[in-house]
Enzyme design. Structure first.
Site, mmCIF file in Angstrom:
data_model
loop_
_atom_site.group_PDB
_atom_site.id
_atom_site.type_symbol
_atom_site.label_atom_id
_atom_site.label_comp_id
_atom_site.label_asym_id
_atom_site.label_seq_id
_atom_site.Cartn_x
_atom_site.Cartn_y
_atom_site.Cartn_z
ATOM 1 N N GLU A 170 0.821 -1.216 0.000
ATOM 2 C CA GLU A 170 0.000 0.000 0.000
ATOM 3 C C GLU A 170 0.861 1.275 0.000
ATOM 4 O O GLU A 170 0.524 2.276 0.630
ATOM 5 C CB GLU A 170 -1.037 -0.040 1.118
ATOM 6 C CG GLU A 170 -1.949 -1.253 0.933
ATOM 7 C CD GLU A 170 -3.282 -1.188 1.609
ATOM 8 O OE1 GLU A 170 -3.759 -0.097 1.902
ATOM 9 O OE2 GLU A 170 -3.859 -2.277 1.825
HETATM 10 N N1 CAA Z 1 -6.176 11.543 -4.053
HETATM 11 C C1 CAA Z 1 -6.719 11.943 -5.222
HETATM 12 N N2 CAA Z 1 -5.999 12.107 -6.360
HETATM 13 C C2 CAA Z 1 -4.672 11.857 -6.279
HETATM 14 C C3 CAA Z 1 -4.048 11.447 -5.092
HETATM 15 C C4 CAA Z 1 -4.869 11.294 -3.944
HETATM 16 N N3 CAA Z 1 -4.366 10.877 -2.779
HETATM 17 N N4 CAA Z 1 -2.728 11.273 -5.327
HETATM 18 C C5 CAA Z 1 -2.528 11.582 -6.636
HETATM 19 N N5 CAA Z 1 -3.710 11.918 -7.199
HETATM 20 C C6 CAA Z 1 -3.962 12.331 -8.578
HETATM 21 C C7 CAA Z 1 -3.252 13.642 -8.921
HETATM 22 O O1 CAA Z 1 -4.034 14.763 -8.573
HETATM 23 C C8 CAA Z 1 -3.060 13.517 -10.416
HETATM 24 O O2 CAA Z 1 -4.263 13.808 -11.088
HETATM 25 P P1 CAA Z 1 -4.409 15.118 -12.046
HETATM 26 O O3 CAA Z 1 -3.212 15.126 -12.944
HETATM 27 O O4 CAA Z 1 -5.690 14.892 -12.737
HETATM 28 O O5 CAA Z 1 -4.424 16.274 -11.098
HETATM 29 C C9 CAA Z 1 -2.844 12.019 -10.607
HETATM 30 O O6 CAA Z 1 -3.402 11.375 -9.476
HETATM 31 C C10 CAA Z 1 -1.398 11.661 -10.764
HETATM 32 O O7 CAA Z 1 -0.719 12.129 -9.620
HETATM 33 P P2 CAA Z 1 0.850 12.339 -9.578
HETATM 34 O O8 CAA Z 1 1.274 13.200 -10.726
HETATM 35 O O9 CAA Z 1 1.189 12.778 -8.205
HETATM 36 O O10 CAA Z 1 1.363 10.859 -9.885
HETATM 37 P P3 CAA Z 1 2.761 10.190 -9.731
HETATM 38 O O11 CAA Z 1 3.012 9.359 -10.914
HETATM 39 O O12 CAA Z 1 3.784 11.214 -9.350
HETATM 40 O O13 CAA Z 1 2.521 9.156 -8.513
HETATM 41 C C11 CAA Z 1 2.366 8.402 -6.283
HETATM 42 C C12 CAA Z 1 2.062 9.525 -7.281
HETATM 43 C C13 CAA Z 1 1.930 8.953 -4.924
HETATM 44 C C14 CAA Z 1 3.831 8.074 -6.236
HETATM 45 C C15 CAA Z 1 1.522 7.173 -6.658
HETATM 46 O O14 CAA Z 1 1.935 6.614 -7.877
HETATM 47 C C16 CAA Z 1 1.527 6.092 -5.606
HETATM 48 O O15 CAA Z 1 0.847 6.209 -4.583
HETATM 49 N N6 CAA Z 1 2.292 4.998 -5.830
HETATM 50 C C17 CAA Z 1 2.271 3.835 -4.935
HETATM 51 C C18 CAA Z 1 1.207 2.870 -5.336
HETATM 52 C C19 CAA Z 1 0.849 1.955 -4.220
HETATM 53 O O16 CAA Z 1 0.599 2.370 -3.093
HETATM 54 N N7 CAA Z 1 0.770 0.669 -4.531
HETATM 55 C C20 CAA Z 1 0.352 -0.294 -3.572
HETATM 56 C C21 CAA Z 1 -0.303 -1.418 -4.249
HETATM 57 S S1 CAA Z 1 -1.836 -1.875 -3.595
HETATM 58 C C22 CAA Z 1 -1.524 -2.979 -2.345
HETATM 59 O O17 CAA Z 1 -0.465 -3.091 -1.843
HETATM 60 C C23 CAA Z 1 -2.744 -3.659 -1.911
HETATM 61 C C24 CAA Z 1 -2.606 -4.956 -1.226
HETATM 62 O O18 CAA Z 1 -2.974 -5.966 -1.786
HETATM 63 C C25 CAA Z 1 -2.227 -4.982 0.211
#
Ligand code: CAA
Length: 380
Positions: free
Chosen positions: A363
Site C-alpha cells: 500500500e
Molecule cells: N487523491 C486523489 N488524487 C490523487 C491522489 C490522492 N491521494 N494522489 C494523486 N492523485 C492524482 C493527482 O491529482 C493527479 O491527477 P491530475 O493530474 O488529474 O491532477 C494524478 O493522481 C497523478 O498524480 P501524480 O502526478 O502525483 O502521480 P505520480 O506518478 O507522481 O505518482 C504516487 C504519485 C503517490 C507516487 C503514486 O503513484 C503512488 O501512490 N504509488 C504507490 C502505489 C501503491 O501504493 N501501490 C500499492 C499497491 S496496492 C496494495 O499493496 C494492496 C494490497 O494488496 C495490500
C-alpha cells in the site's frame, strides 16, 4: 482534546481482543508454517461485522467510524497479521471504494456479500512493472462500446485466490496517461481470468498472495467504477484510506511484540534476577513503549481526520511511515529480549518480526509515503 474512547469503541476493541486471543491465536503458528488461509476465521470475522466495518448497515455493514476499524486492526494484528491484512484490504480497499464511488446497483450487488463474509474482495493495482510507479499500467481495458476487453497481468495481489470480487485497475486510453485509466469489477470465474501461482512469502504467510492473468476478459460497462478515466484517482483515494489500515496493522504488530517482550522479561531470570531488572532490557522496553504510543497517536489522528472530513493523505502517510518503521524496530528488539527463545517459532516474536516487514512495502512503500508527505508539506 479528548483521548478517551467511547463506550462503543471500547466494546469493539474488547471484542476484537477476545476474538484474536480465542480464535486466531490457537492456529496461528501452523497457518504461518503451512501458508494456510484462515478460511473459518474469516467467516467468523464476517459474522462479527469486522469485514464491512464502515459500511452503511443497509448494505450489511457495521456503520462504524474509522477509529473503531483501526482499533480492531490493532487488536487482530497483535496476534495474526495474516488475518488482519484480509480485513484491511476488504474494508479499506474494496468496501470503502465501492461504497464511496460505486453505483447503487454495484453496491447492492457486491457490498452485501463483501460485508458479511459471504465473499471477500481483492484490489488489483500492482503489476510486474508497475508497483510504486502506479501510473505505468500495462494492463489494458479496451473500450468496445457496451463492454471492455481486459488483458494483462497483476502481481502480489492479497486475497488473490480466496477473493470472489476483484477491483482491477487498467489502462483504456494510453494517450491520456493516468487520466485514461479505469477501475473495473471482475468476478471470479469470468472467462479468461486465471489465478497465477501463490507467492511463498517471508511474512503474512497465512494470507494468499497471487499473480492474476486476464486474457480477453469481457467486462460489461456497468462494472466500471466512476466516470470514464476515474480509475487512477479511484486507486489513489482508496489507497489513502488503506494506508490508515496498514498503519494500524503495523501498530498492532509492534504492540503485540512489545506485550510479549514485557511479559517474558518479568519471567525470565538471568544473573539472579528477572531480566526486566537489568537496565539493558528495561531501556529497550522504555523505547518500545514510547515509540508505540507515538505511532498510536499518529494512527488515531489519521482516523480522526478521515472521520471528520479533514484531509488524511498526509496524516495517513505519516502514520504508515512511522508505524511501519517502529514495527520493524520493535519486533527486532522483542526477538532480542527473548534471546534464543526469540528465534524459536513457539514464542511468536520471530513471526511478528517477519510480518512487520511487509508494512514498509505494501500500500505504498516507505519511500512512497515520503513522496506523499514531502509533496504535501512543500506545497503549503
Ligand atoms: N487523491 C486523489 N488524487 C490523487 C491522489 C490522492 N491521494 N494522489 C494523486 N492523485 C492524482 C493527482 O491529482 C493527479 O491527477 P491530475 O493530474 O488529474 O491532477 C494524478 O493522481 C497523478 O498524480 P501524480 O502526478 O502525483 O502521480 P505520480 O506518478 O507522481 O505518482 C504516487 C504519485 C503517490 C507516487 C503514486 O503513484 C503512488 O501512490 N504509488 C504507490 C502505489 C501503491 O501504493 N501501490 C500499492 C499497491 S496496492 C496494495 O499493496 C494492496 C494490497 O494488496 C495490500
Amino acid at each position: 482534546m479528548n483521548f478517551s474512547l467511547s463506550e462503543e469503541q471500547g466494546l469493539i476493541q474488547q471484542a476484537a481482543r477476545d476474538f484474536a486471543q480465542n480464535e486466531l491465536l490457537p492456529g496461528v503458528i501452523e497457518r504461518d508454517e503451512k501458508q494456510e488461509f484462515p478460511t473459518e476465521e474469516v467467516k467468523k470475522m464476517g459474522e462479527l461485522g469486522f469485514l464491512g466495518m464502515m459500511v452503511d448497515p443497509k448494505y450489511g455493514g457495521s456503520g462504524l467510524d474509522t477509529l473503531s476499524y483501526v482499533l480492531v486492526m490493532e487488536e487482530l494484528s497483535k496476534i495474526d497479521a495474516s488475518s488482519s491484512v484480509i480485513v484491511s484490504v476488504n474494508n479499506s480497499l474494496v468496501c470503502w471504494g465501492l461504497e464511496t464511488f460505486g453505483t447503487e446497483a454495484q453496491k447492492e450487488k457486491y457490498l452485501t456479500r463483501l460485508t458479511t463474509g459471504e465473499a471477500i474482495g481483492a484490489f488489483c493495482l500492482s503489476e510486474p512493472e508497475a508497483g510504486s510507479d502506479a501510473t505505468s499500467q500495462k494492463t489494458t481495458a479496451i473500450d468496445k462500446g457496451d463492454h471492455y476487453i481486459l488483458n494483462g497481468t497483476k502481481n502480489w495481489i492479497t486475497n488473490g485466490s480466496s477473493a470472489e470480487i476483484y477491483l482491477v485497475i487498467a489502462q483504456t486510453d494510453k494517450e491520456k496517461k493516468h487520466r485514461g485509466i479505469n477501475a473495473l469489477i471482475i468476478e471470479k470465474g469470468a472467462e479468461g481470468f486465471e489465478i497465477g501461482p501463490k507467492e511463498n512469502k517471508l511474512g503474512i504467510r497465512g494470507s494468499d498472495t497471487h499473480s492474476l492473468v486476464f486474457n480477453d476478459v469481457k467486462v460489461p460497462k456497468e462494472n466500471r467504477i466512476g466516470e470514464d478515466g476515474f480509475g487512477f484517482k479511484f486507486a489513489m483515494k482508496t489507497l489513502a484510506g488503506g494506508r490508515i489500515g496498514i498503519a494500524a496493522q503495523a501498530l498492532g504488530i509492534a504492540a503485540g511484540a512489545y506485550e510479549l517482550a514485557l511479559k517474558y522479561s518479568k519471567e525470565r531470570k538471568a544473573f539472579g534476577t528477572e531480566i526486566s531488572n537489568h537496565q539493558a532490557i528495561a531501556f529497550k522496553l522504555a523505547d518500545m513503549h514510547t515509540q508505540i504510543q507515538a505511532a498510536r497517536n499518529l494512527v488515531y489522528q489519521a482516523a480522526w481526520d478521515k472521520d471528520n472530513d479533514e484531509d488524511y493523505d498526509l496524516s495517513g502517510a505519516m502514520a504508515k511511515l512511522y508505524a511501519s518503521q517502529i514495527a520493524m524496530e520493535t519486533t527486532v528488539e522483542a526477538v532480542q529480549i527473548h534471546g534464543g527463545n526469540g528465534f524459536v517459532k513457539d514464542y511468536h516474536v520471530e513471526r511478528l518480526m517477519r510480518d512487520a516487514k511487509i508494512t514498509q512495502i505494501y500500500e505504498g512503500t516507505s519511500e512512497i509515503q515520503k513522496i506523499v508527505i514531502s509533496r504535501s508539506i512543500l506545497k503549503t
